[in-house]
Design an enzyme around this catalytic site. Structure first.
Site, PDB file in Angstrom:
ATOM      1  N   SER A 236       5.523  -9.221   0.376  1.00 16.94           N
ATOM      2  CA  SER A 236       5.929  -8.846   1.728  1.00 16.94           C
ATOM      3  C   SER A 236       5.140  -9.546   2.833  1.00 16.94           C
ATOM      4  O   SER A 236       5.570  -9.560   3.979  1.00 16.94           O
ATOM      5  CB  SER A 236       5.770  -7.336   1.890  1.00 16.94           C
ATOM      6  OG  SER A 236       4.416  -6.977   1.682  1.00 16.94           O
TER       7      SER A 236
ATOM      8  N   ASP B 142      -6.181   5.646   1.875  1.00 18.43           N
ATOM      9  CA  ASP B 142      -6.184   4.284   1.354  1.00 18.43           C
ATOM     10  C   ASP B 142      -7.615   3.741   1.408  1.00 18.43           C
ATOM     11  O   ASP B 142      -8.365   4.025   2.362  1.00 18.43           O
ATOM     12  CB  ASP B 142      -5.255   3.443   2.251  1.00 18.43           C
ATOM     13  CG  ASP B 142      -4.935   2.096   1.651  1.00 18.43           C
ATOM     14  OD1 ASP B 142      -5.880   1.341   1.327  1.00 18.43           O
ATOM     15  OD2 ASP B 142      -3.742   1.779   1.502  1.00 18.43           O
TER      16      ASP B 142
ATOM     17  N   TRP C 201      -0.822  -7.070  -6.376  1.00 22.67           N
ATOM     18  CA  TRP C 201      -1.163  -6.173  -7.490  1.00 22.67           C
ATOM     19  C   TRP C 201       0.046  -5.372  -7.980  1.00 22.67           C
ATOM     20  O   TRP C 201       0.235  -5.158  -9.166  1.00 22.67           O
ATOM     21  CB  TRP C 201      -2.324  -5.259  -7.118  1.00 22.67           C
ATOM     22  CG  TRP C 201      -2.795  -4.433  -8.274  1.00 22.67           C
ATOM     23  CD1 TRP C 201      -2.880  -3.077  -8.335  1.00 22.67           C
ATOM     24  CD2 TRP C 201      -3.242  -4.908  -9.565  1.00 22.67           C
ATOM     25  NE1 TRP C 201      -3.350  -2.674  -9.570  1.00 22.67           N
ATOM     26  CE2 TRP C 201      -3.570  -3.785 -10.335  1.00 22.67           C
ATOM     27  CE3 TRP C 201      -3.368  -6.183 -10.134  1.00 22.67           C
ATOM     28  CZ2 TRP C 201      -4.037  -3.879 -11.659  1.00 22.67           C
ATOM     29  CZ3 TRP C 201      -3.836  -6.282 -11.452  1.00 22.67           C
ATOM     30  CH2 TRP C 201      -4.158  -5.149 -12.185  1.00 22.67           C
ATOM     31  N   ASN C 202       0.904  -4.921  -7.028  1.00 26.85           N
ATOM     32  CA  ASN C 202       2.097  -4.178  -7.477  1.00 26.85           C
ATOM     33  C   ASN C 202       3.000  -5.071  -8.308  1.00 26.85           C
ATOM     34  O   ASN C 202       3.492  -4.662  -9.360  1.00 26.85           O
ATOM     35  CB  ASN C 202       2.886  -3.643  -6.276  1.00 26.85           C
ATOM     36  CG  ASN C 202       2.112  -2.607  -5.505  1.00 26.85           C
ATOM     37  OD1 ASN C 202       1.897  -1.505  -5.989  1.00 26.85           O
ATOM     38  ND2 ASN C 202       1.646  -2.970  -4.318  1.00 26.85           N
ATOM     39  N   SER C 203       3.216  -6.290  -7.829  1.00 23.99           N
ATOM     40  CA  SER C 203       4.092  -7.206  -8.568  1.00 23.99           C
ATOM     41  C   SER C 203       3.517  -7.485  -9.954  1.00 23.99           C
ATOM     42  O   SER C 203       4.257  -7.549 -10.942  1.00 23.99           O
ATOM     43  CB  SER C 203       4.263  -8.524  -7.799  1.00 23.99           C
ATOM     44  OG  SER C 203       4.948  -8.263  -6.585  1.00 23.99           O
TER      45      SER C 203
ATOM     46  N   GLN D  53      -5.146 -11.522  -4.473  1.00 18.71           N
ATOM     47  CA  GLN D  53      -4.213 -12.278  -5.317  1.00 18.71           C
ATOM     48  C   GLN D  53      -4.912 -13.315  -6.200  1.00 18.71           C
ATOM     49  O   GLN D  53      -4.529 -13.530  -7.351  1.00 18.71           O
ATOM     50  CB  GLN D  53      -3.141 -12.936  -4.437  1.00 18.71           C
ATOM     51  CG  GLN D  53      -2.278 -11.898  -3.718  1.00 18.71           C
ATOM     52  CD  GLN D  53      -1.550 -12.440  -2.504  1.00 18.71           C
ATOM     53  OE1 GLN D  53      -1.445 -13.660  -2.336  1.00 18.71           O
ATOM     54  NE2 GLN D  53      -1.053 -11.564  -1.643  1.00 18.71           N
TER      55      GLN D  53
ATOM     56  N   HIS E 207       0.840  -1.199   0.000  1.00 23.77           N
ATOM     57  CA  HIS E 207       0.000   0.000   0.000  1.00 23.77           C
ATOM     58  C   HIS E 207       0.879   1.254   0.000  1.00 23.77           C
ATOM     59  O   HIS E 207       0.580   2.237  -0.671  1.00 23.77           O
ATOM     60  CB  HIS E 207      -0.914   0.011   1.234  1.00 23.77           C
ATOM     61  CG  HIS E 207      -1.901  -1.123   1.240  1.00 23.77           C
ATOM     62  ND1 HIS E 207      -3.253  -0.936   1.120  1.00 23.77           N
ATOM     63  CD2 HIS E 207      -1.720  -2.468   1.325  1.00 23.77           C
ATOM     64  CE1 HIS E 207      -3.872  -2.113   1.129  1.00 23.77           C
ATOM     65  NE2 HIS E 207      -2.955  -3.058   1.277  1.00 23.77           N
TER      66      HIS E 207
END
Ligand code: UDP
Length: 473
Positions: free
Chosen positions: A291, A116, A371-373, A393, A19
Site C-alpha cells: 500500500s 500499535d 510483513w502481512n504479505s 521489508q 497496521h
C-alpha cells in the site's frame, strides 16, 4: 462491594493499511471470544475502511470509532510526508485520544488499551488514566529485535555504516542465522541517525517497553530465536500469527471466513478472480508492492519487460498513485497502455490478495516483502521473489531467502534481466528445493493456528489476561 468492570479493549492502530489489517483481525477475534472491543481509526481511514468491510459491524461486541489525526482533510498522508503525520500523531492526535478515553470513562470505561508498537501515545494516555496497555508491533520478531539492537550498534560504531559498501557482512545481530549484509538490515539503518524519523522509530521502540505485554503477528516455530531474545525485554510475549489465518480458522476454516480478515482502504477489484480461473495451474506470477511503496516509470517498465520476457501470465496490482512520474499525464498514459487485460496479463488497482494467493493458478509472488504479505504468502504456500524498499521489508526478505529459504531476494536491483532470471529460478531451476522449504514452513504456520497450535493457545492466554486485567482495574 463495587461491581467488577466489564472488559473493554480499545485497539489503536497506526493509520496505515499494513497496521490496520492485523489489528482488525485481532479485534474481530477478541470480539468473537466475548470481549467488548472498540477499534479506533483516524477519521480519514474510518471513512475508507467501513464501506469495504463486508461484515460491518462483524460482531455486536465490536464497534468502530474515530478521532482526528490532527491533519487537514486534504493532506495526502503519504510516505513522502510521513514525518508530518507522525508529528501530528504525537501532538494533536494524542490530545484527541485523551478526550476520547475520558468520554469513554463515563459510558463504558476502557479496561485495556492495545496500542500499535509505533503509537506510544496509546501507552502514554493509558498510563495517565491508570489503564493497562499492551503493545502490538505489526512487524516480525526479527525486525523488532533488530530495532532494539540499533542503539547498541550505534554505541559500537557499527552505525552509521563506516563506509558505503552495503554488501559488507554485518556482525552483531544476535540470533541471526546465515549471511547478513548491511543491506539486509531495516532501511532505518541506512538513514541519518540524527533525523527526526530515525529518532521517532527508536523512541517508539523504547516506549513499547512501558507496556505490560507484547503482541506479535508471528508464530513460534517461524521465529523462535528472535522471540526468545524479545522475551528478555518483555515479561509477556504473545505470538499469535498469522492473524489472518487465525481469523479464518475461527470461522471453521471456511473460505467465507476469509472476510474475517479483510479490511482494505481500497476497493477490491474482483475481476481478477475470473481471469485467474482461466489460467493454468501454478502458472501465474502475482505482483504487488503493498500500500505504501511507489515505483518510478523506469522501474515500472523494467518489471513489465522482465515479466513479459519470462513468458508467464501475471496479475499485477498497479495504482496510479503508486507510480512516481515527472508528469502526471505520462503516468496516466502509461497506465492506459499497460492496463489492458489480455490472456496473459491482468492489472488491477487493488486485489483480494488473500484469495489471489490461495488461487490454484498462482505459482509465485513478486512482493515488496511487507510483513502481512510475507505471512499471507507463507500461509498460502506461495514462494516469493522479494523487492524490498522500506522499513522492515529489507530484513523480511533476508529471512525469506537466507533463513527460511522460501524465496529469492532481488534487493536493491531492478532490471528486466534480473527479474526474468529470478522468475525462472523460482518456477523452474530451484522450484523443488524452494517448494520443499515452503511446504514445511507453511505447514508449521497452519499448525500454529490449529486448535492446539501455539498461536491459538497464545491467543487464549491473551484473552484470559485481558479479562483478568479487566477484573482488577
Ligand atoms: N493487499 C490487498 N490487496 C492488494 C494489495 C495488498 O488486500 O492489492 C493487502 C495485503 O493482503 C496485506 C496488506 O494489504 O494484508 C499490505 O500489507 P503489507 O504489510 O504486506 O504491506 P504495506 O502495505 O504495509 O507496505
Amino acid at each position: 462491594m463495587e461491581e467488577p468492570l466489564e472488559s473493554h479493549v480499545l485497539i489503536l492502530p497506526f493509520p496505515a493499511q499494513g497496521h490496520i489489517k492485523p489489528m482488525l483481525c485481532l479485534a474481530k477475534l477478541l470480539a468473537t471470544s466475548g470481549l467488548r472491543v472498540t477499534f479506533l481509526n483516524t477519521h480519514n481511514n474510518h471513512r475508507r475502511v467501513l464501506p469495504h468491510n463486508p461484515c460491518s459491524p462483524p460482531s455486536p461486541l465490536l464497534r468502530f470509532e474515530s478521532i482526528s489525526d490532527g491533519l487537514p482533510d486534504d493532506h495526502p498522508r503519504s510516505l513522502e510526508r510521513i514525518e508530518e503525520l507522525v508529528l501530528s500523531i504525537k501532538m494533536a492526535m494524542k490530545a484527541h485520544l485523551r478526550e476520547f478515553l475520558l468520554r469513554e470513562c463515563v459510558q463504558l470505561p476502557v479496561t485495556c488499551v492495545i496500542a500499535d508498537g509505533i503509537m506510544s501515545i496509546g501507552i502514554d494516555v493509558a498510563e495517565e488514566l491508570s489503564v493497562p496497555a499492551i503493545s502490538f508491533r505489526t512487524y516480525s520478531a526479527c525486525c523488532l529485535w533488530t530495532y532494539f539492537c540499533i542503539p547498541t550498534f550505534i554505541h559500537e560504531g557499527k552505525l552509521p555504516f563506516p563506509d558505503d559498501d552495503l554488501d559488507k557482512e554485518f556482525h552483531g545481530l544476535r540470533g541471526a542465522e546465515g549471511l547478513l549484509r548491511r543491506r539486509d538490515l531495516p532501511s532505518l539503518c541506512r538513514s541519518q541517525i540524527d533525523s527526526n524519523l530515525f529518532r521517532y522509530f527508536i523512541d517508539e521502540t523504547i516506549a513499547m517497553t512501558q507496556a505490560c505485554a507484547l503482541i506479535l503477528n508471528t508464530f513460534d516455530a517461524l521465529e523462535a530465536p528472535m522471540l526468545s531474545h524479545l522475551a528478555t525485554i518483555f515479561s509477556d510475549v504473545y505470538s499469535i500469527g498469522p492473524l489472518h489465518a487465525l481469523a479464518i480458522q475461527s470461522k471453521g476454516g471456511h473460505s467465507s471466513g476469509r472476510s474475517e480478515s479483510v479490511s482494505s482502504l481500497w476497493i477490491e477489484d474482483r475481476s481478477c478472480m475470473a481471469w485467474l480461473d482461466s489460467q493454468a495451474s501454478r502458472s501465474v506470477i502475482y505482483v504487488s508492492f503493498g500500500s505504501l511503496v511507489k515505483i518510478t516509470v523506469d522501474q515500472c517498465m523494467e518489471f513489465w519487460h522482465g515479466l513479459v520476457n519470462c513468458g508467464r501470465p501475471f496479475l499485477w496490482v498497479l495504482r496510479e498513485d503508486a507510480i512516481l512520474g515527472e508528469k502526471e499525464d505520462n503516468v496516466k498514459l502509461l497506465l492506459l497502455e499497460l492496463k489492458v487485460t489480455s490472456e496473459t496479463q491482468c492489472l488491477v488497482d487493488w486485489a483480494p490478495q488473500e484469495e489471489v494467493l490461495a488461487h490454484p493458478a498462482v505459482g509465485g509472488f513478486l512482493t515488496h516483502s511487507g510483513w502481512n504479505s510475507t505471512l499471507e504468502s507463507i500461509a498460502a504456500g506461495i514462494p516469493m521473489i522479494c523487492w524490498p524498499r522500506i522499513a522492515d521489508q529489507q530484513i523480511n526478505s533476508w529471512c525469506v531467502s537466507e533463513v527460511w529459504k522460501i524465496g529469492l531476494d532481488m534487493k536493491d536491483t531492478c532490471d528486466r534481466s534480473t527479474i526474468e532470471t529470478l522468475v525462472r529460478i523460482l518456477t523452474e531451476d530451484k522450484k523443488e528445493e524452494i517448494m520443499k522449504s515452503m511446504a514445511r514452513i507453511s505447514a508449521l504456520g497452519s499448525d500454529s493456528v490449529g486448535p492446539e497450535g501455539s498461536s491459538s493457545k497464545n491467543l487464549e492466554r491473551l484473552i484470559e489476561n485481558i479479562r483478568k486485567i479487566g477484573r482488577t482495574s
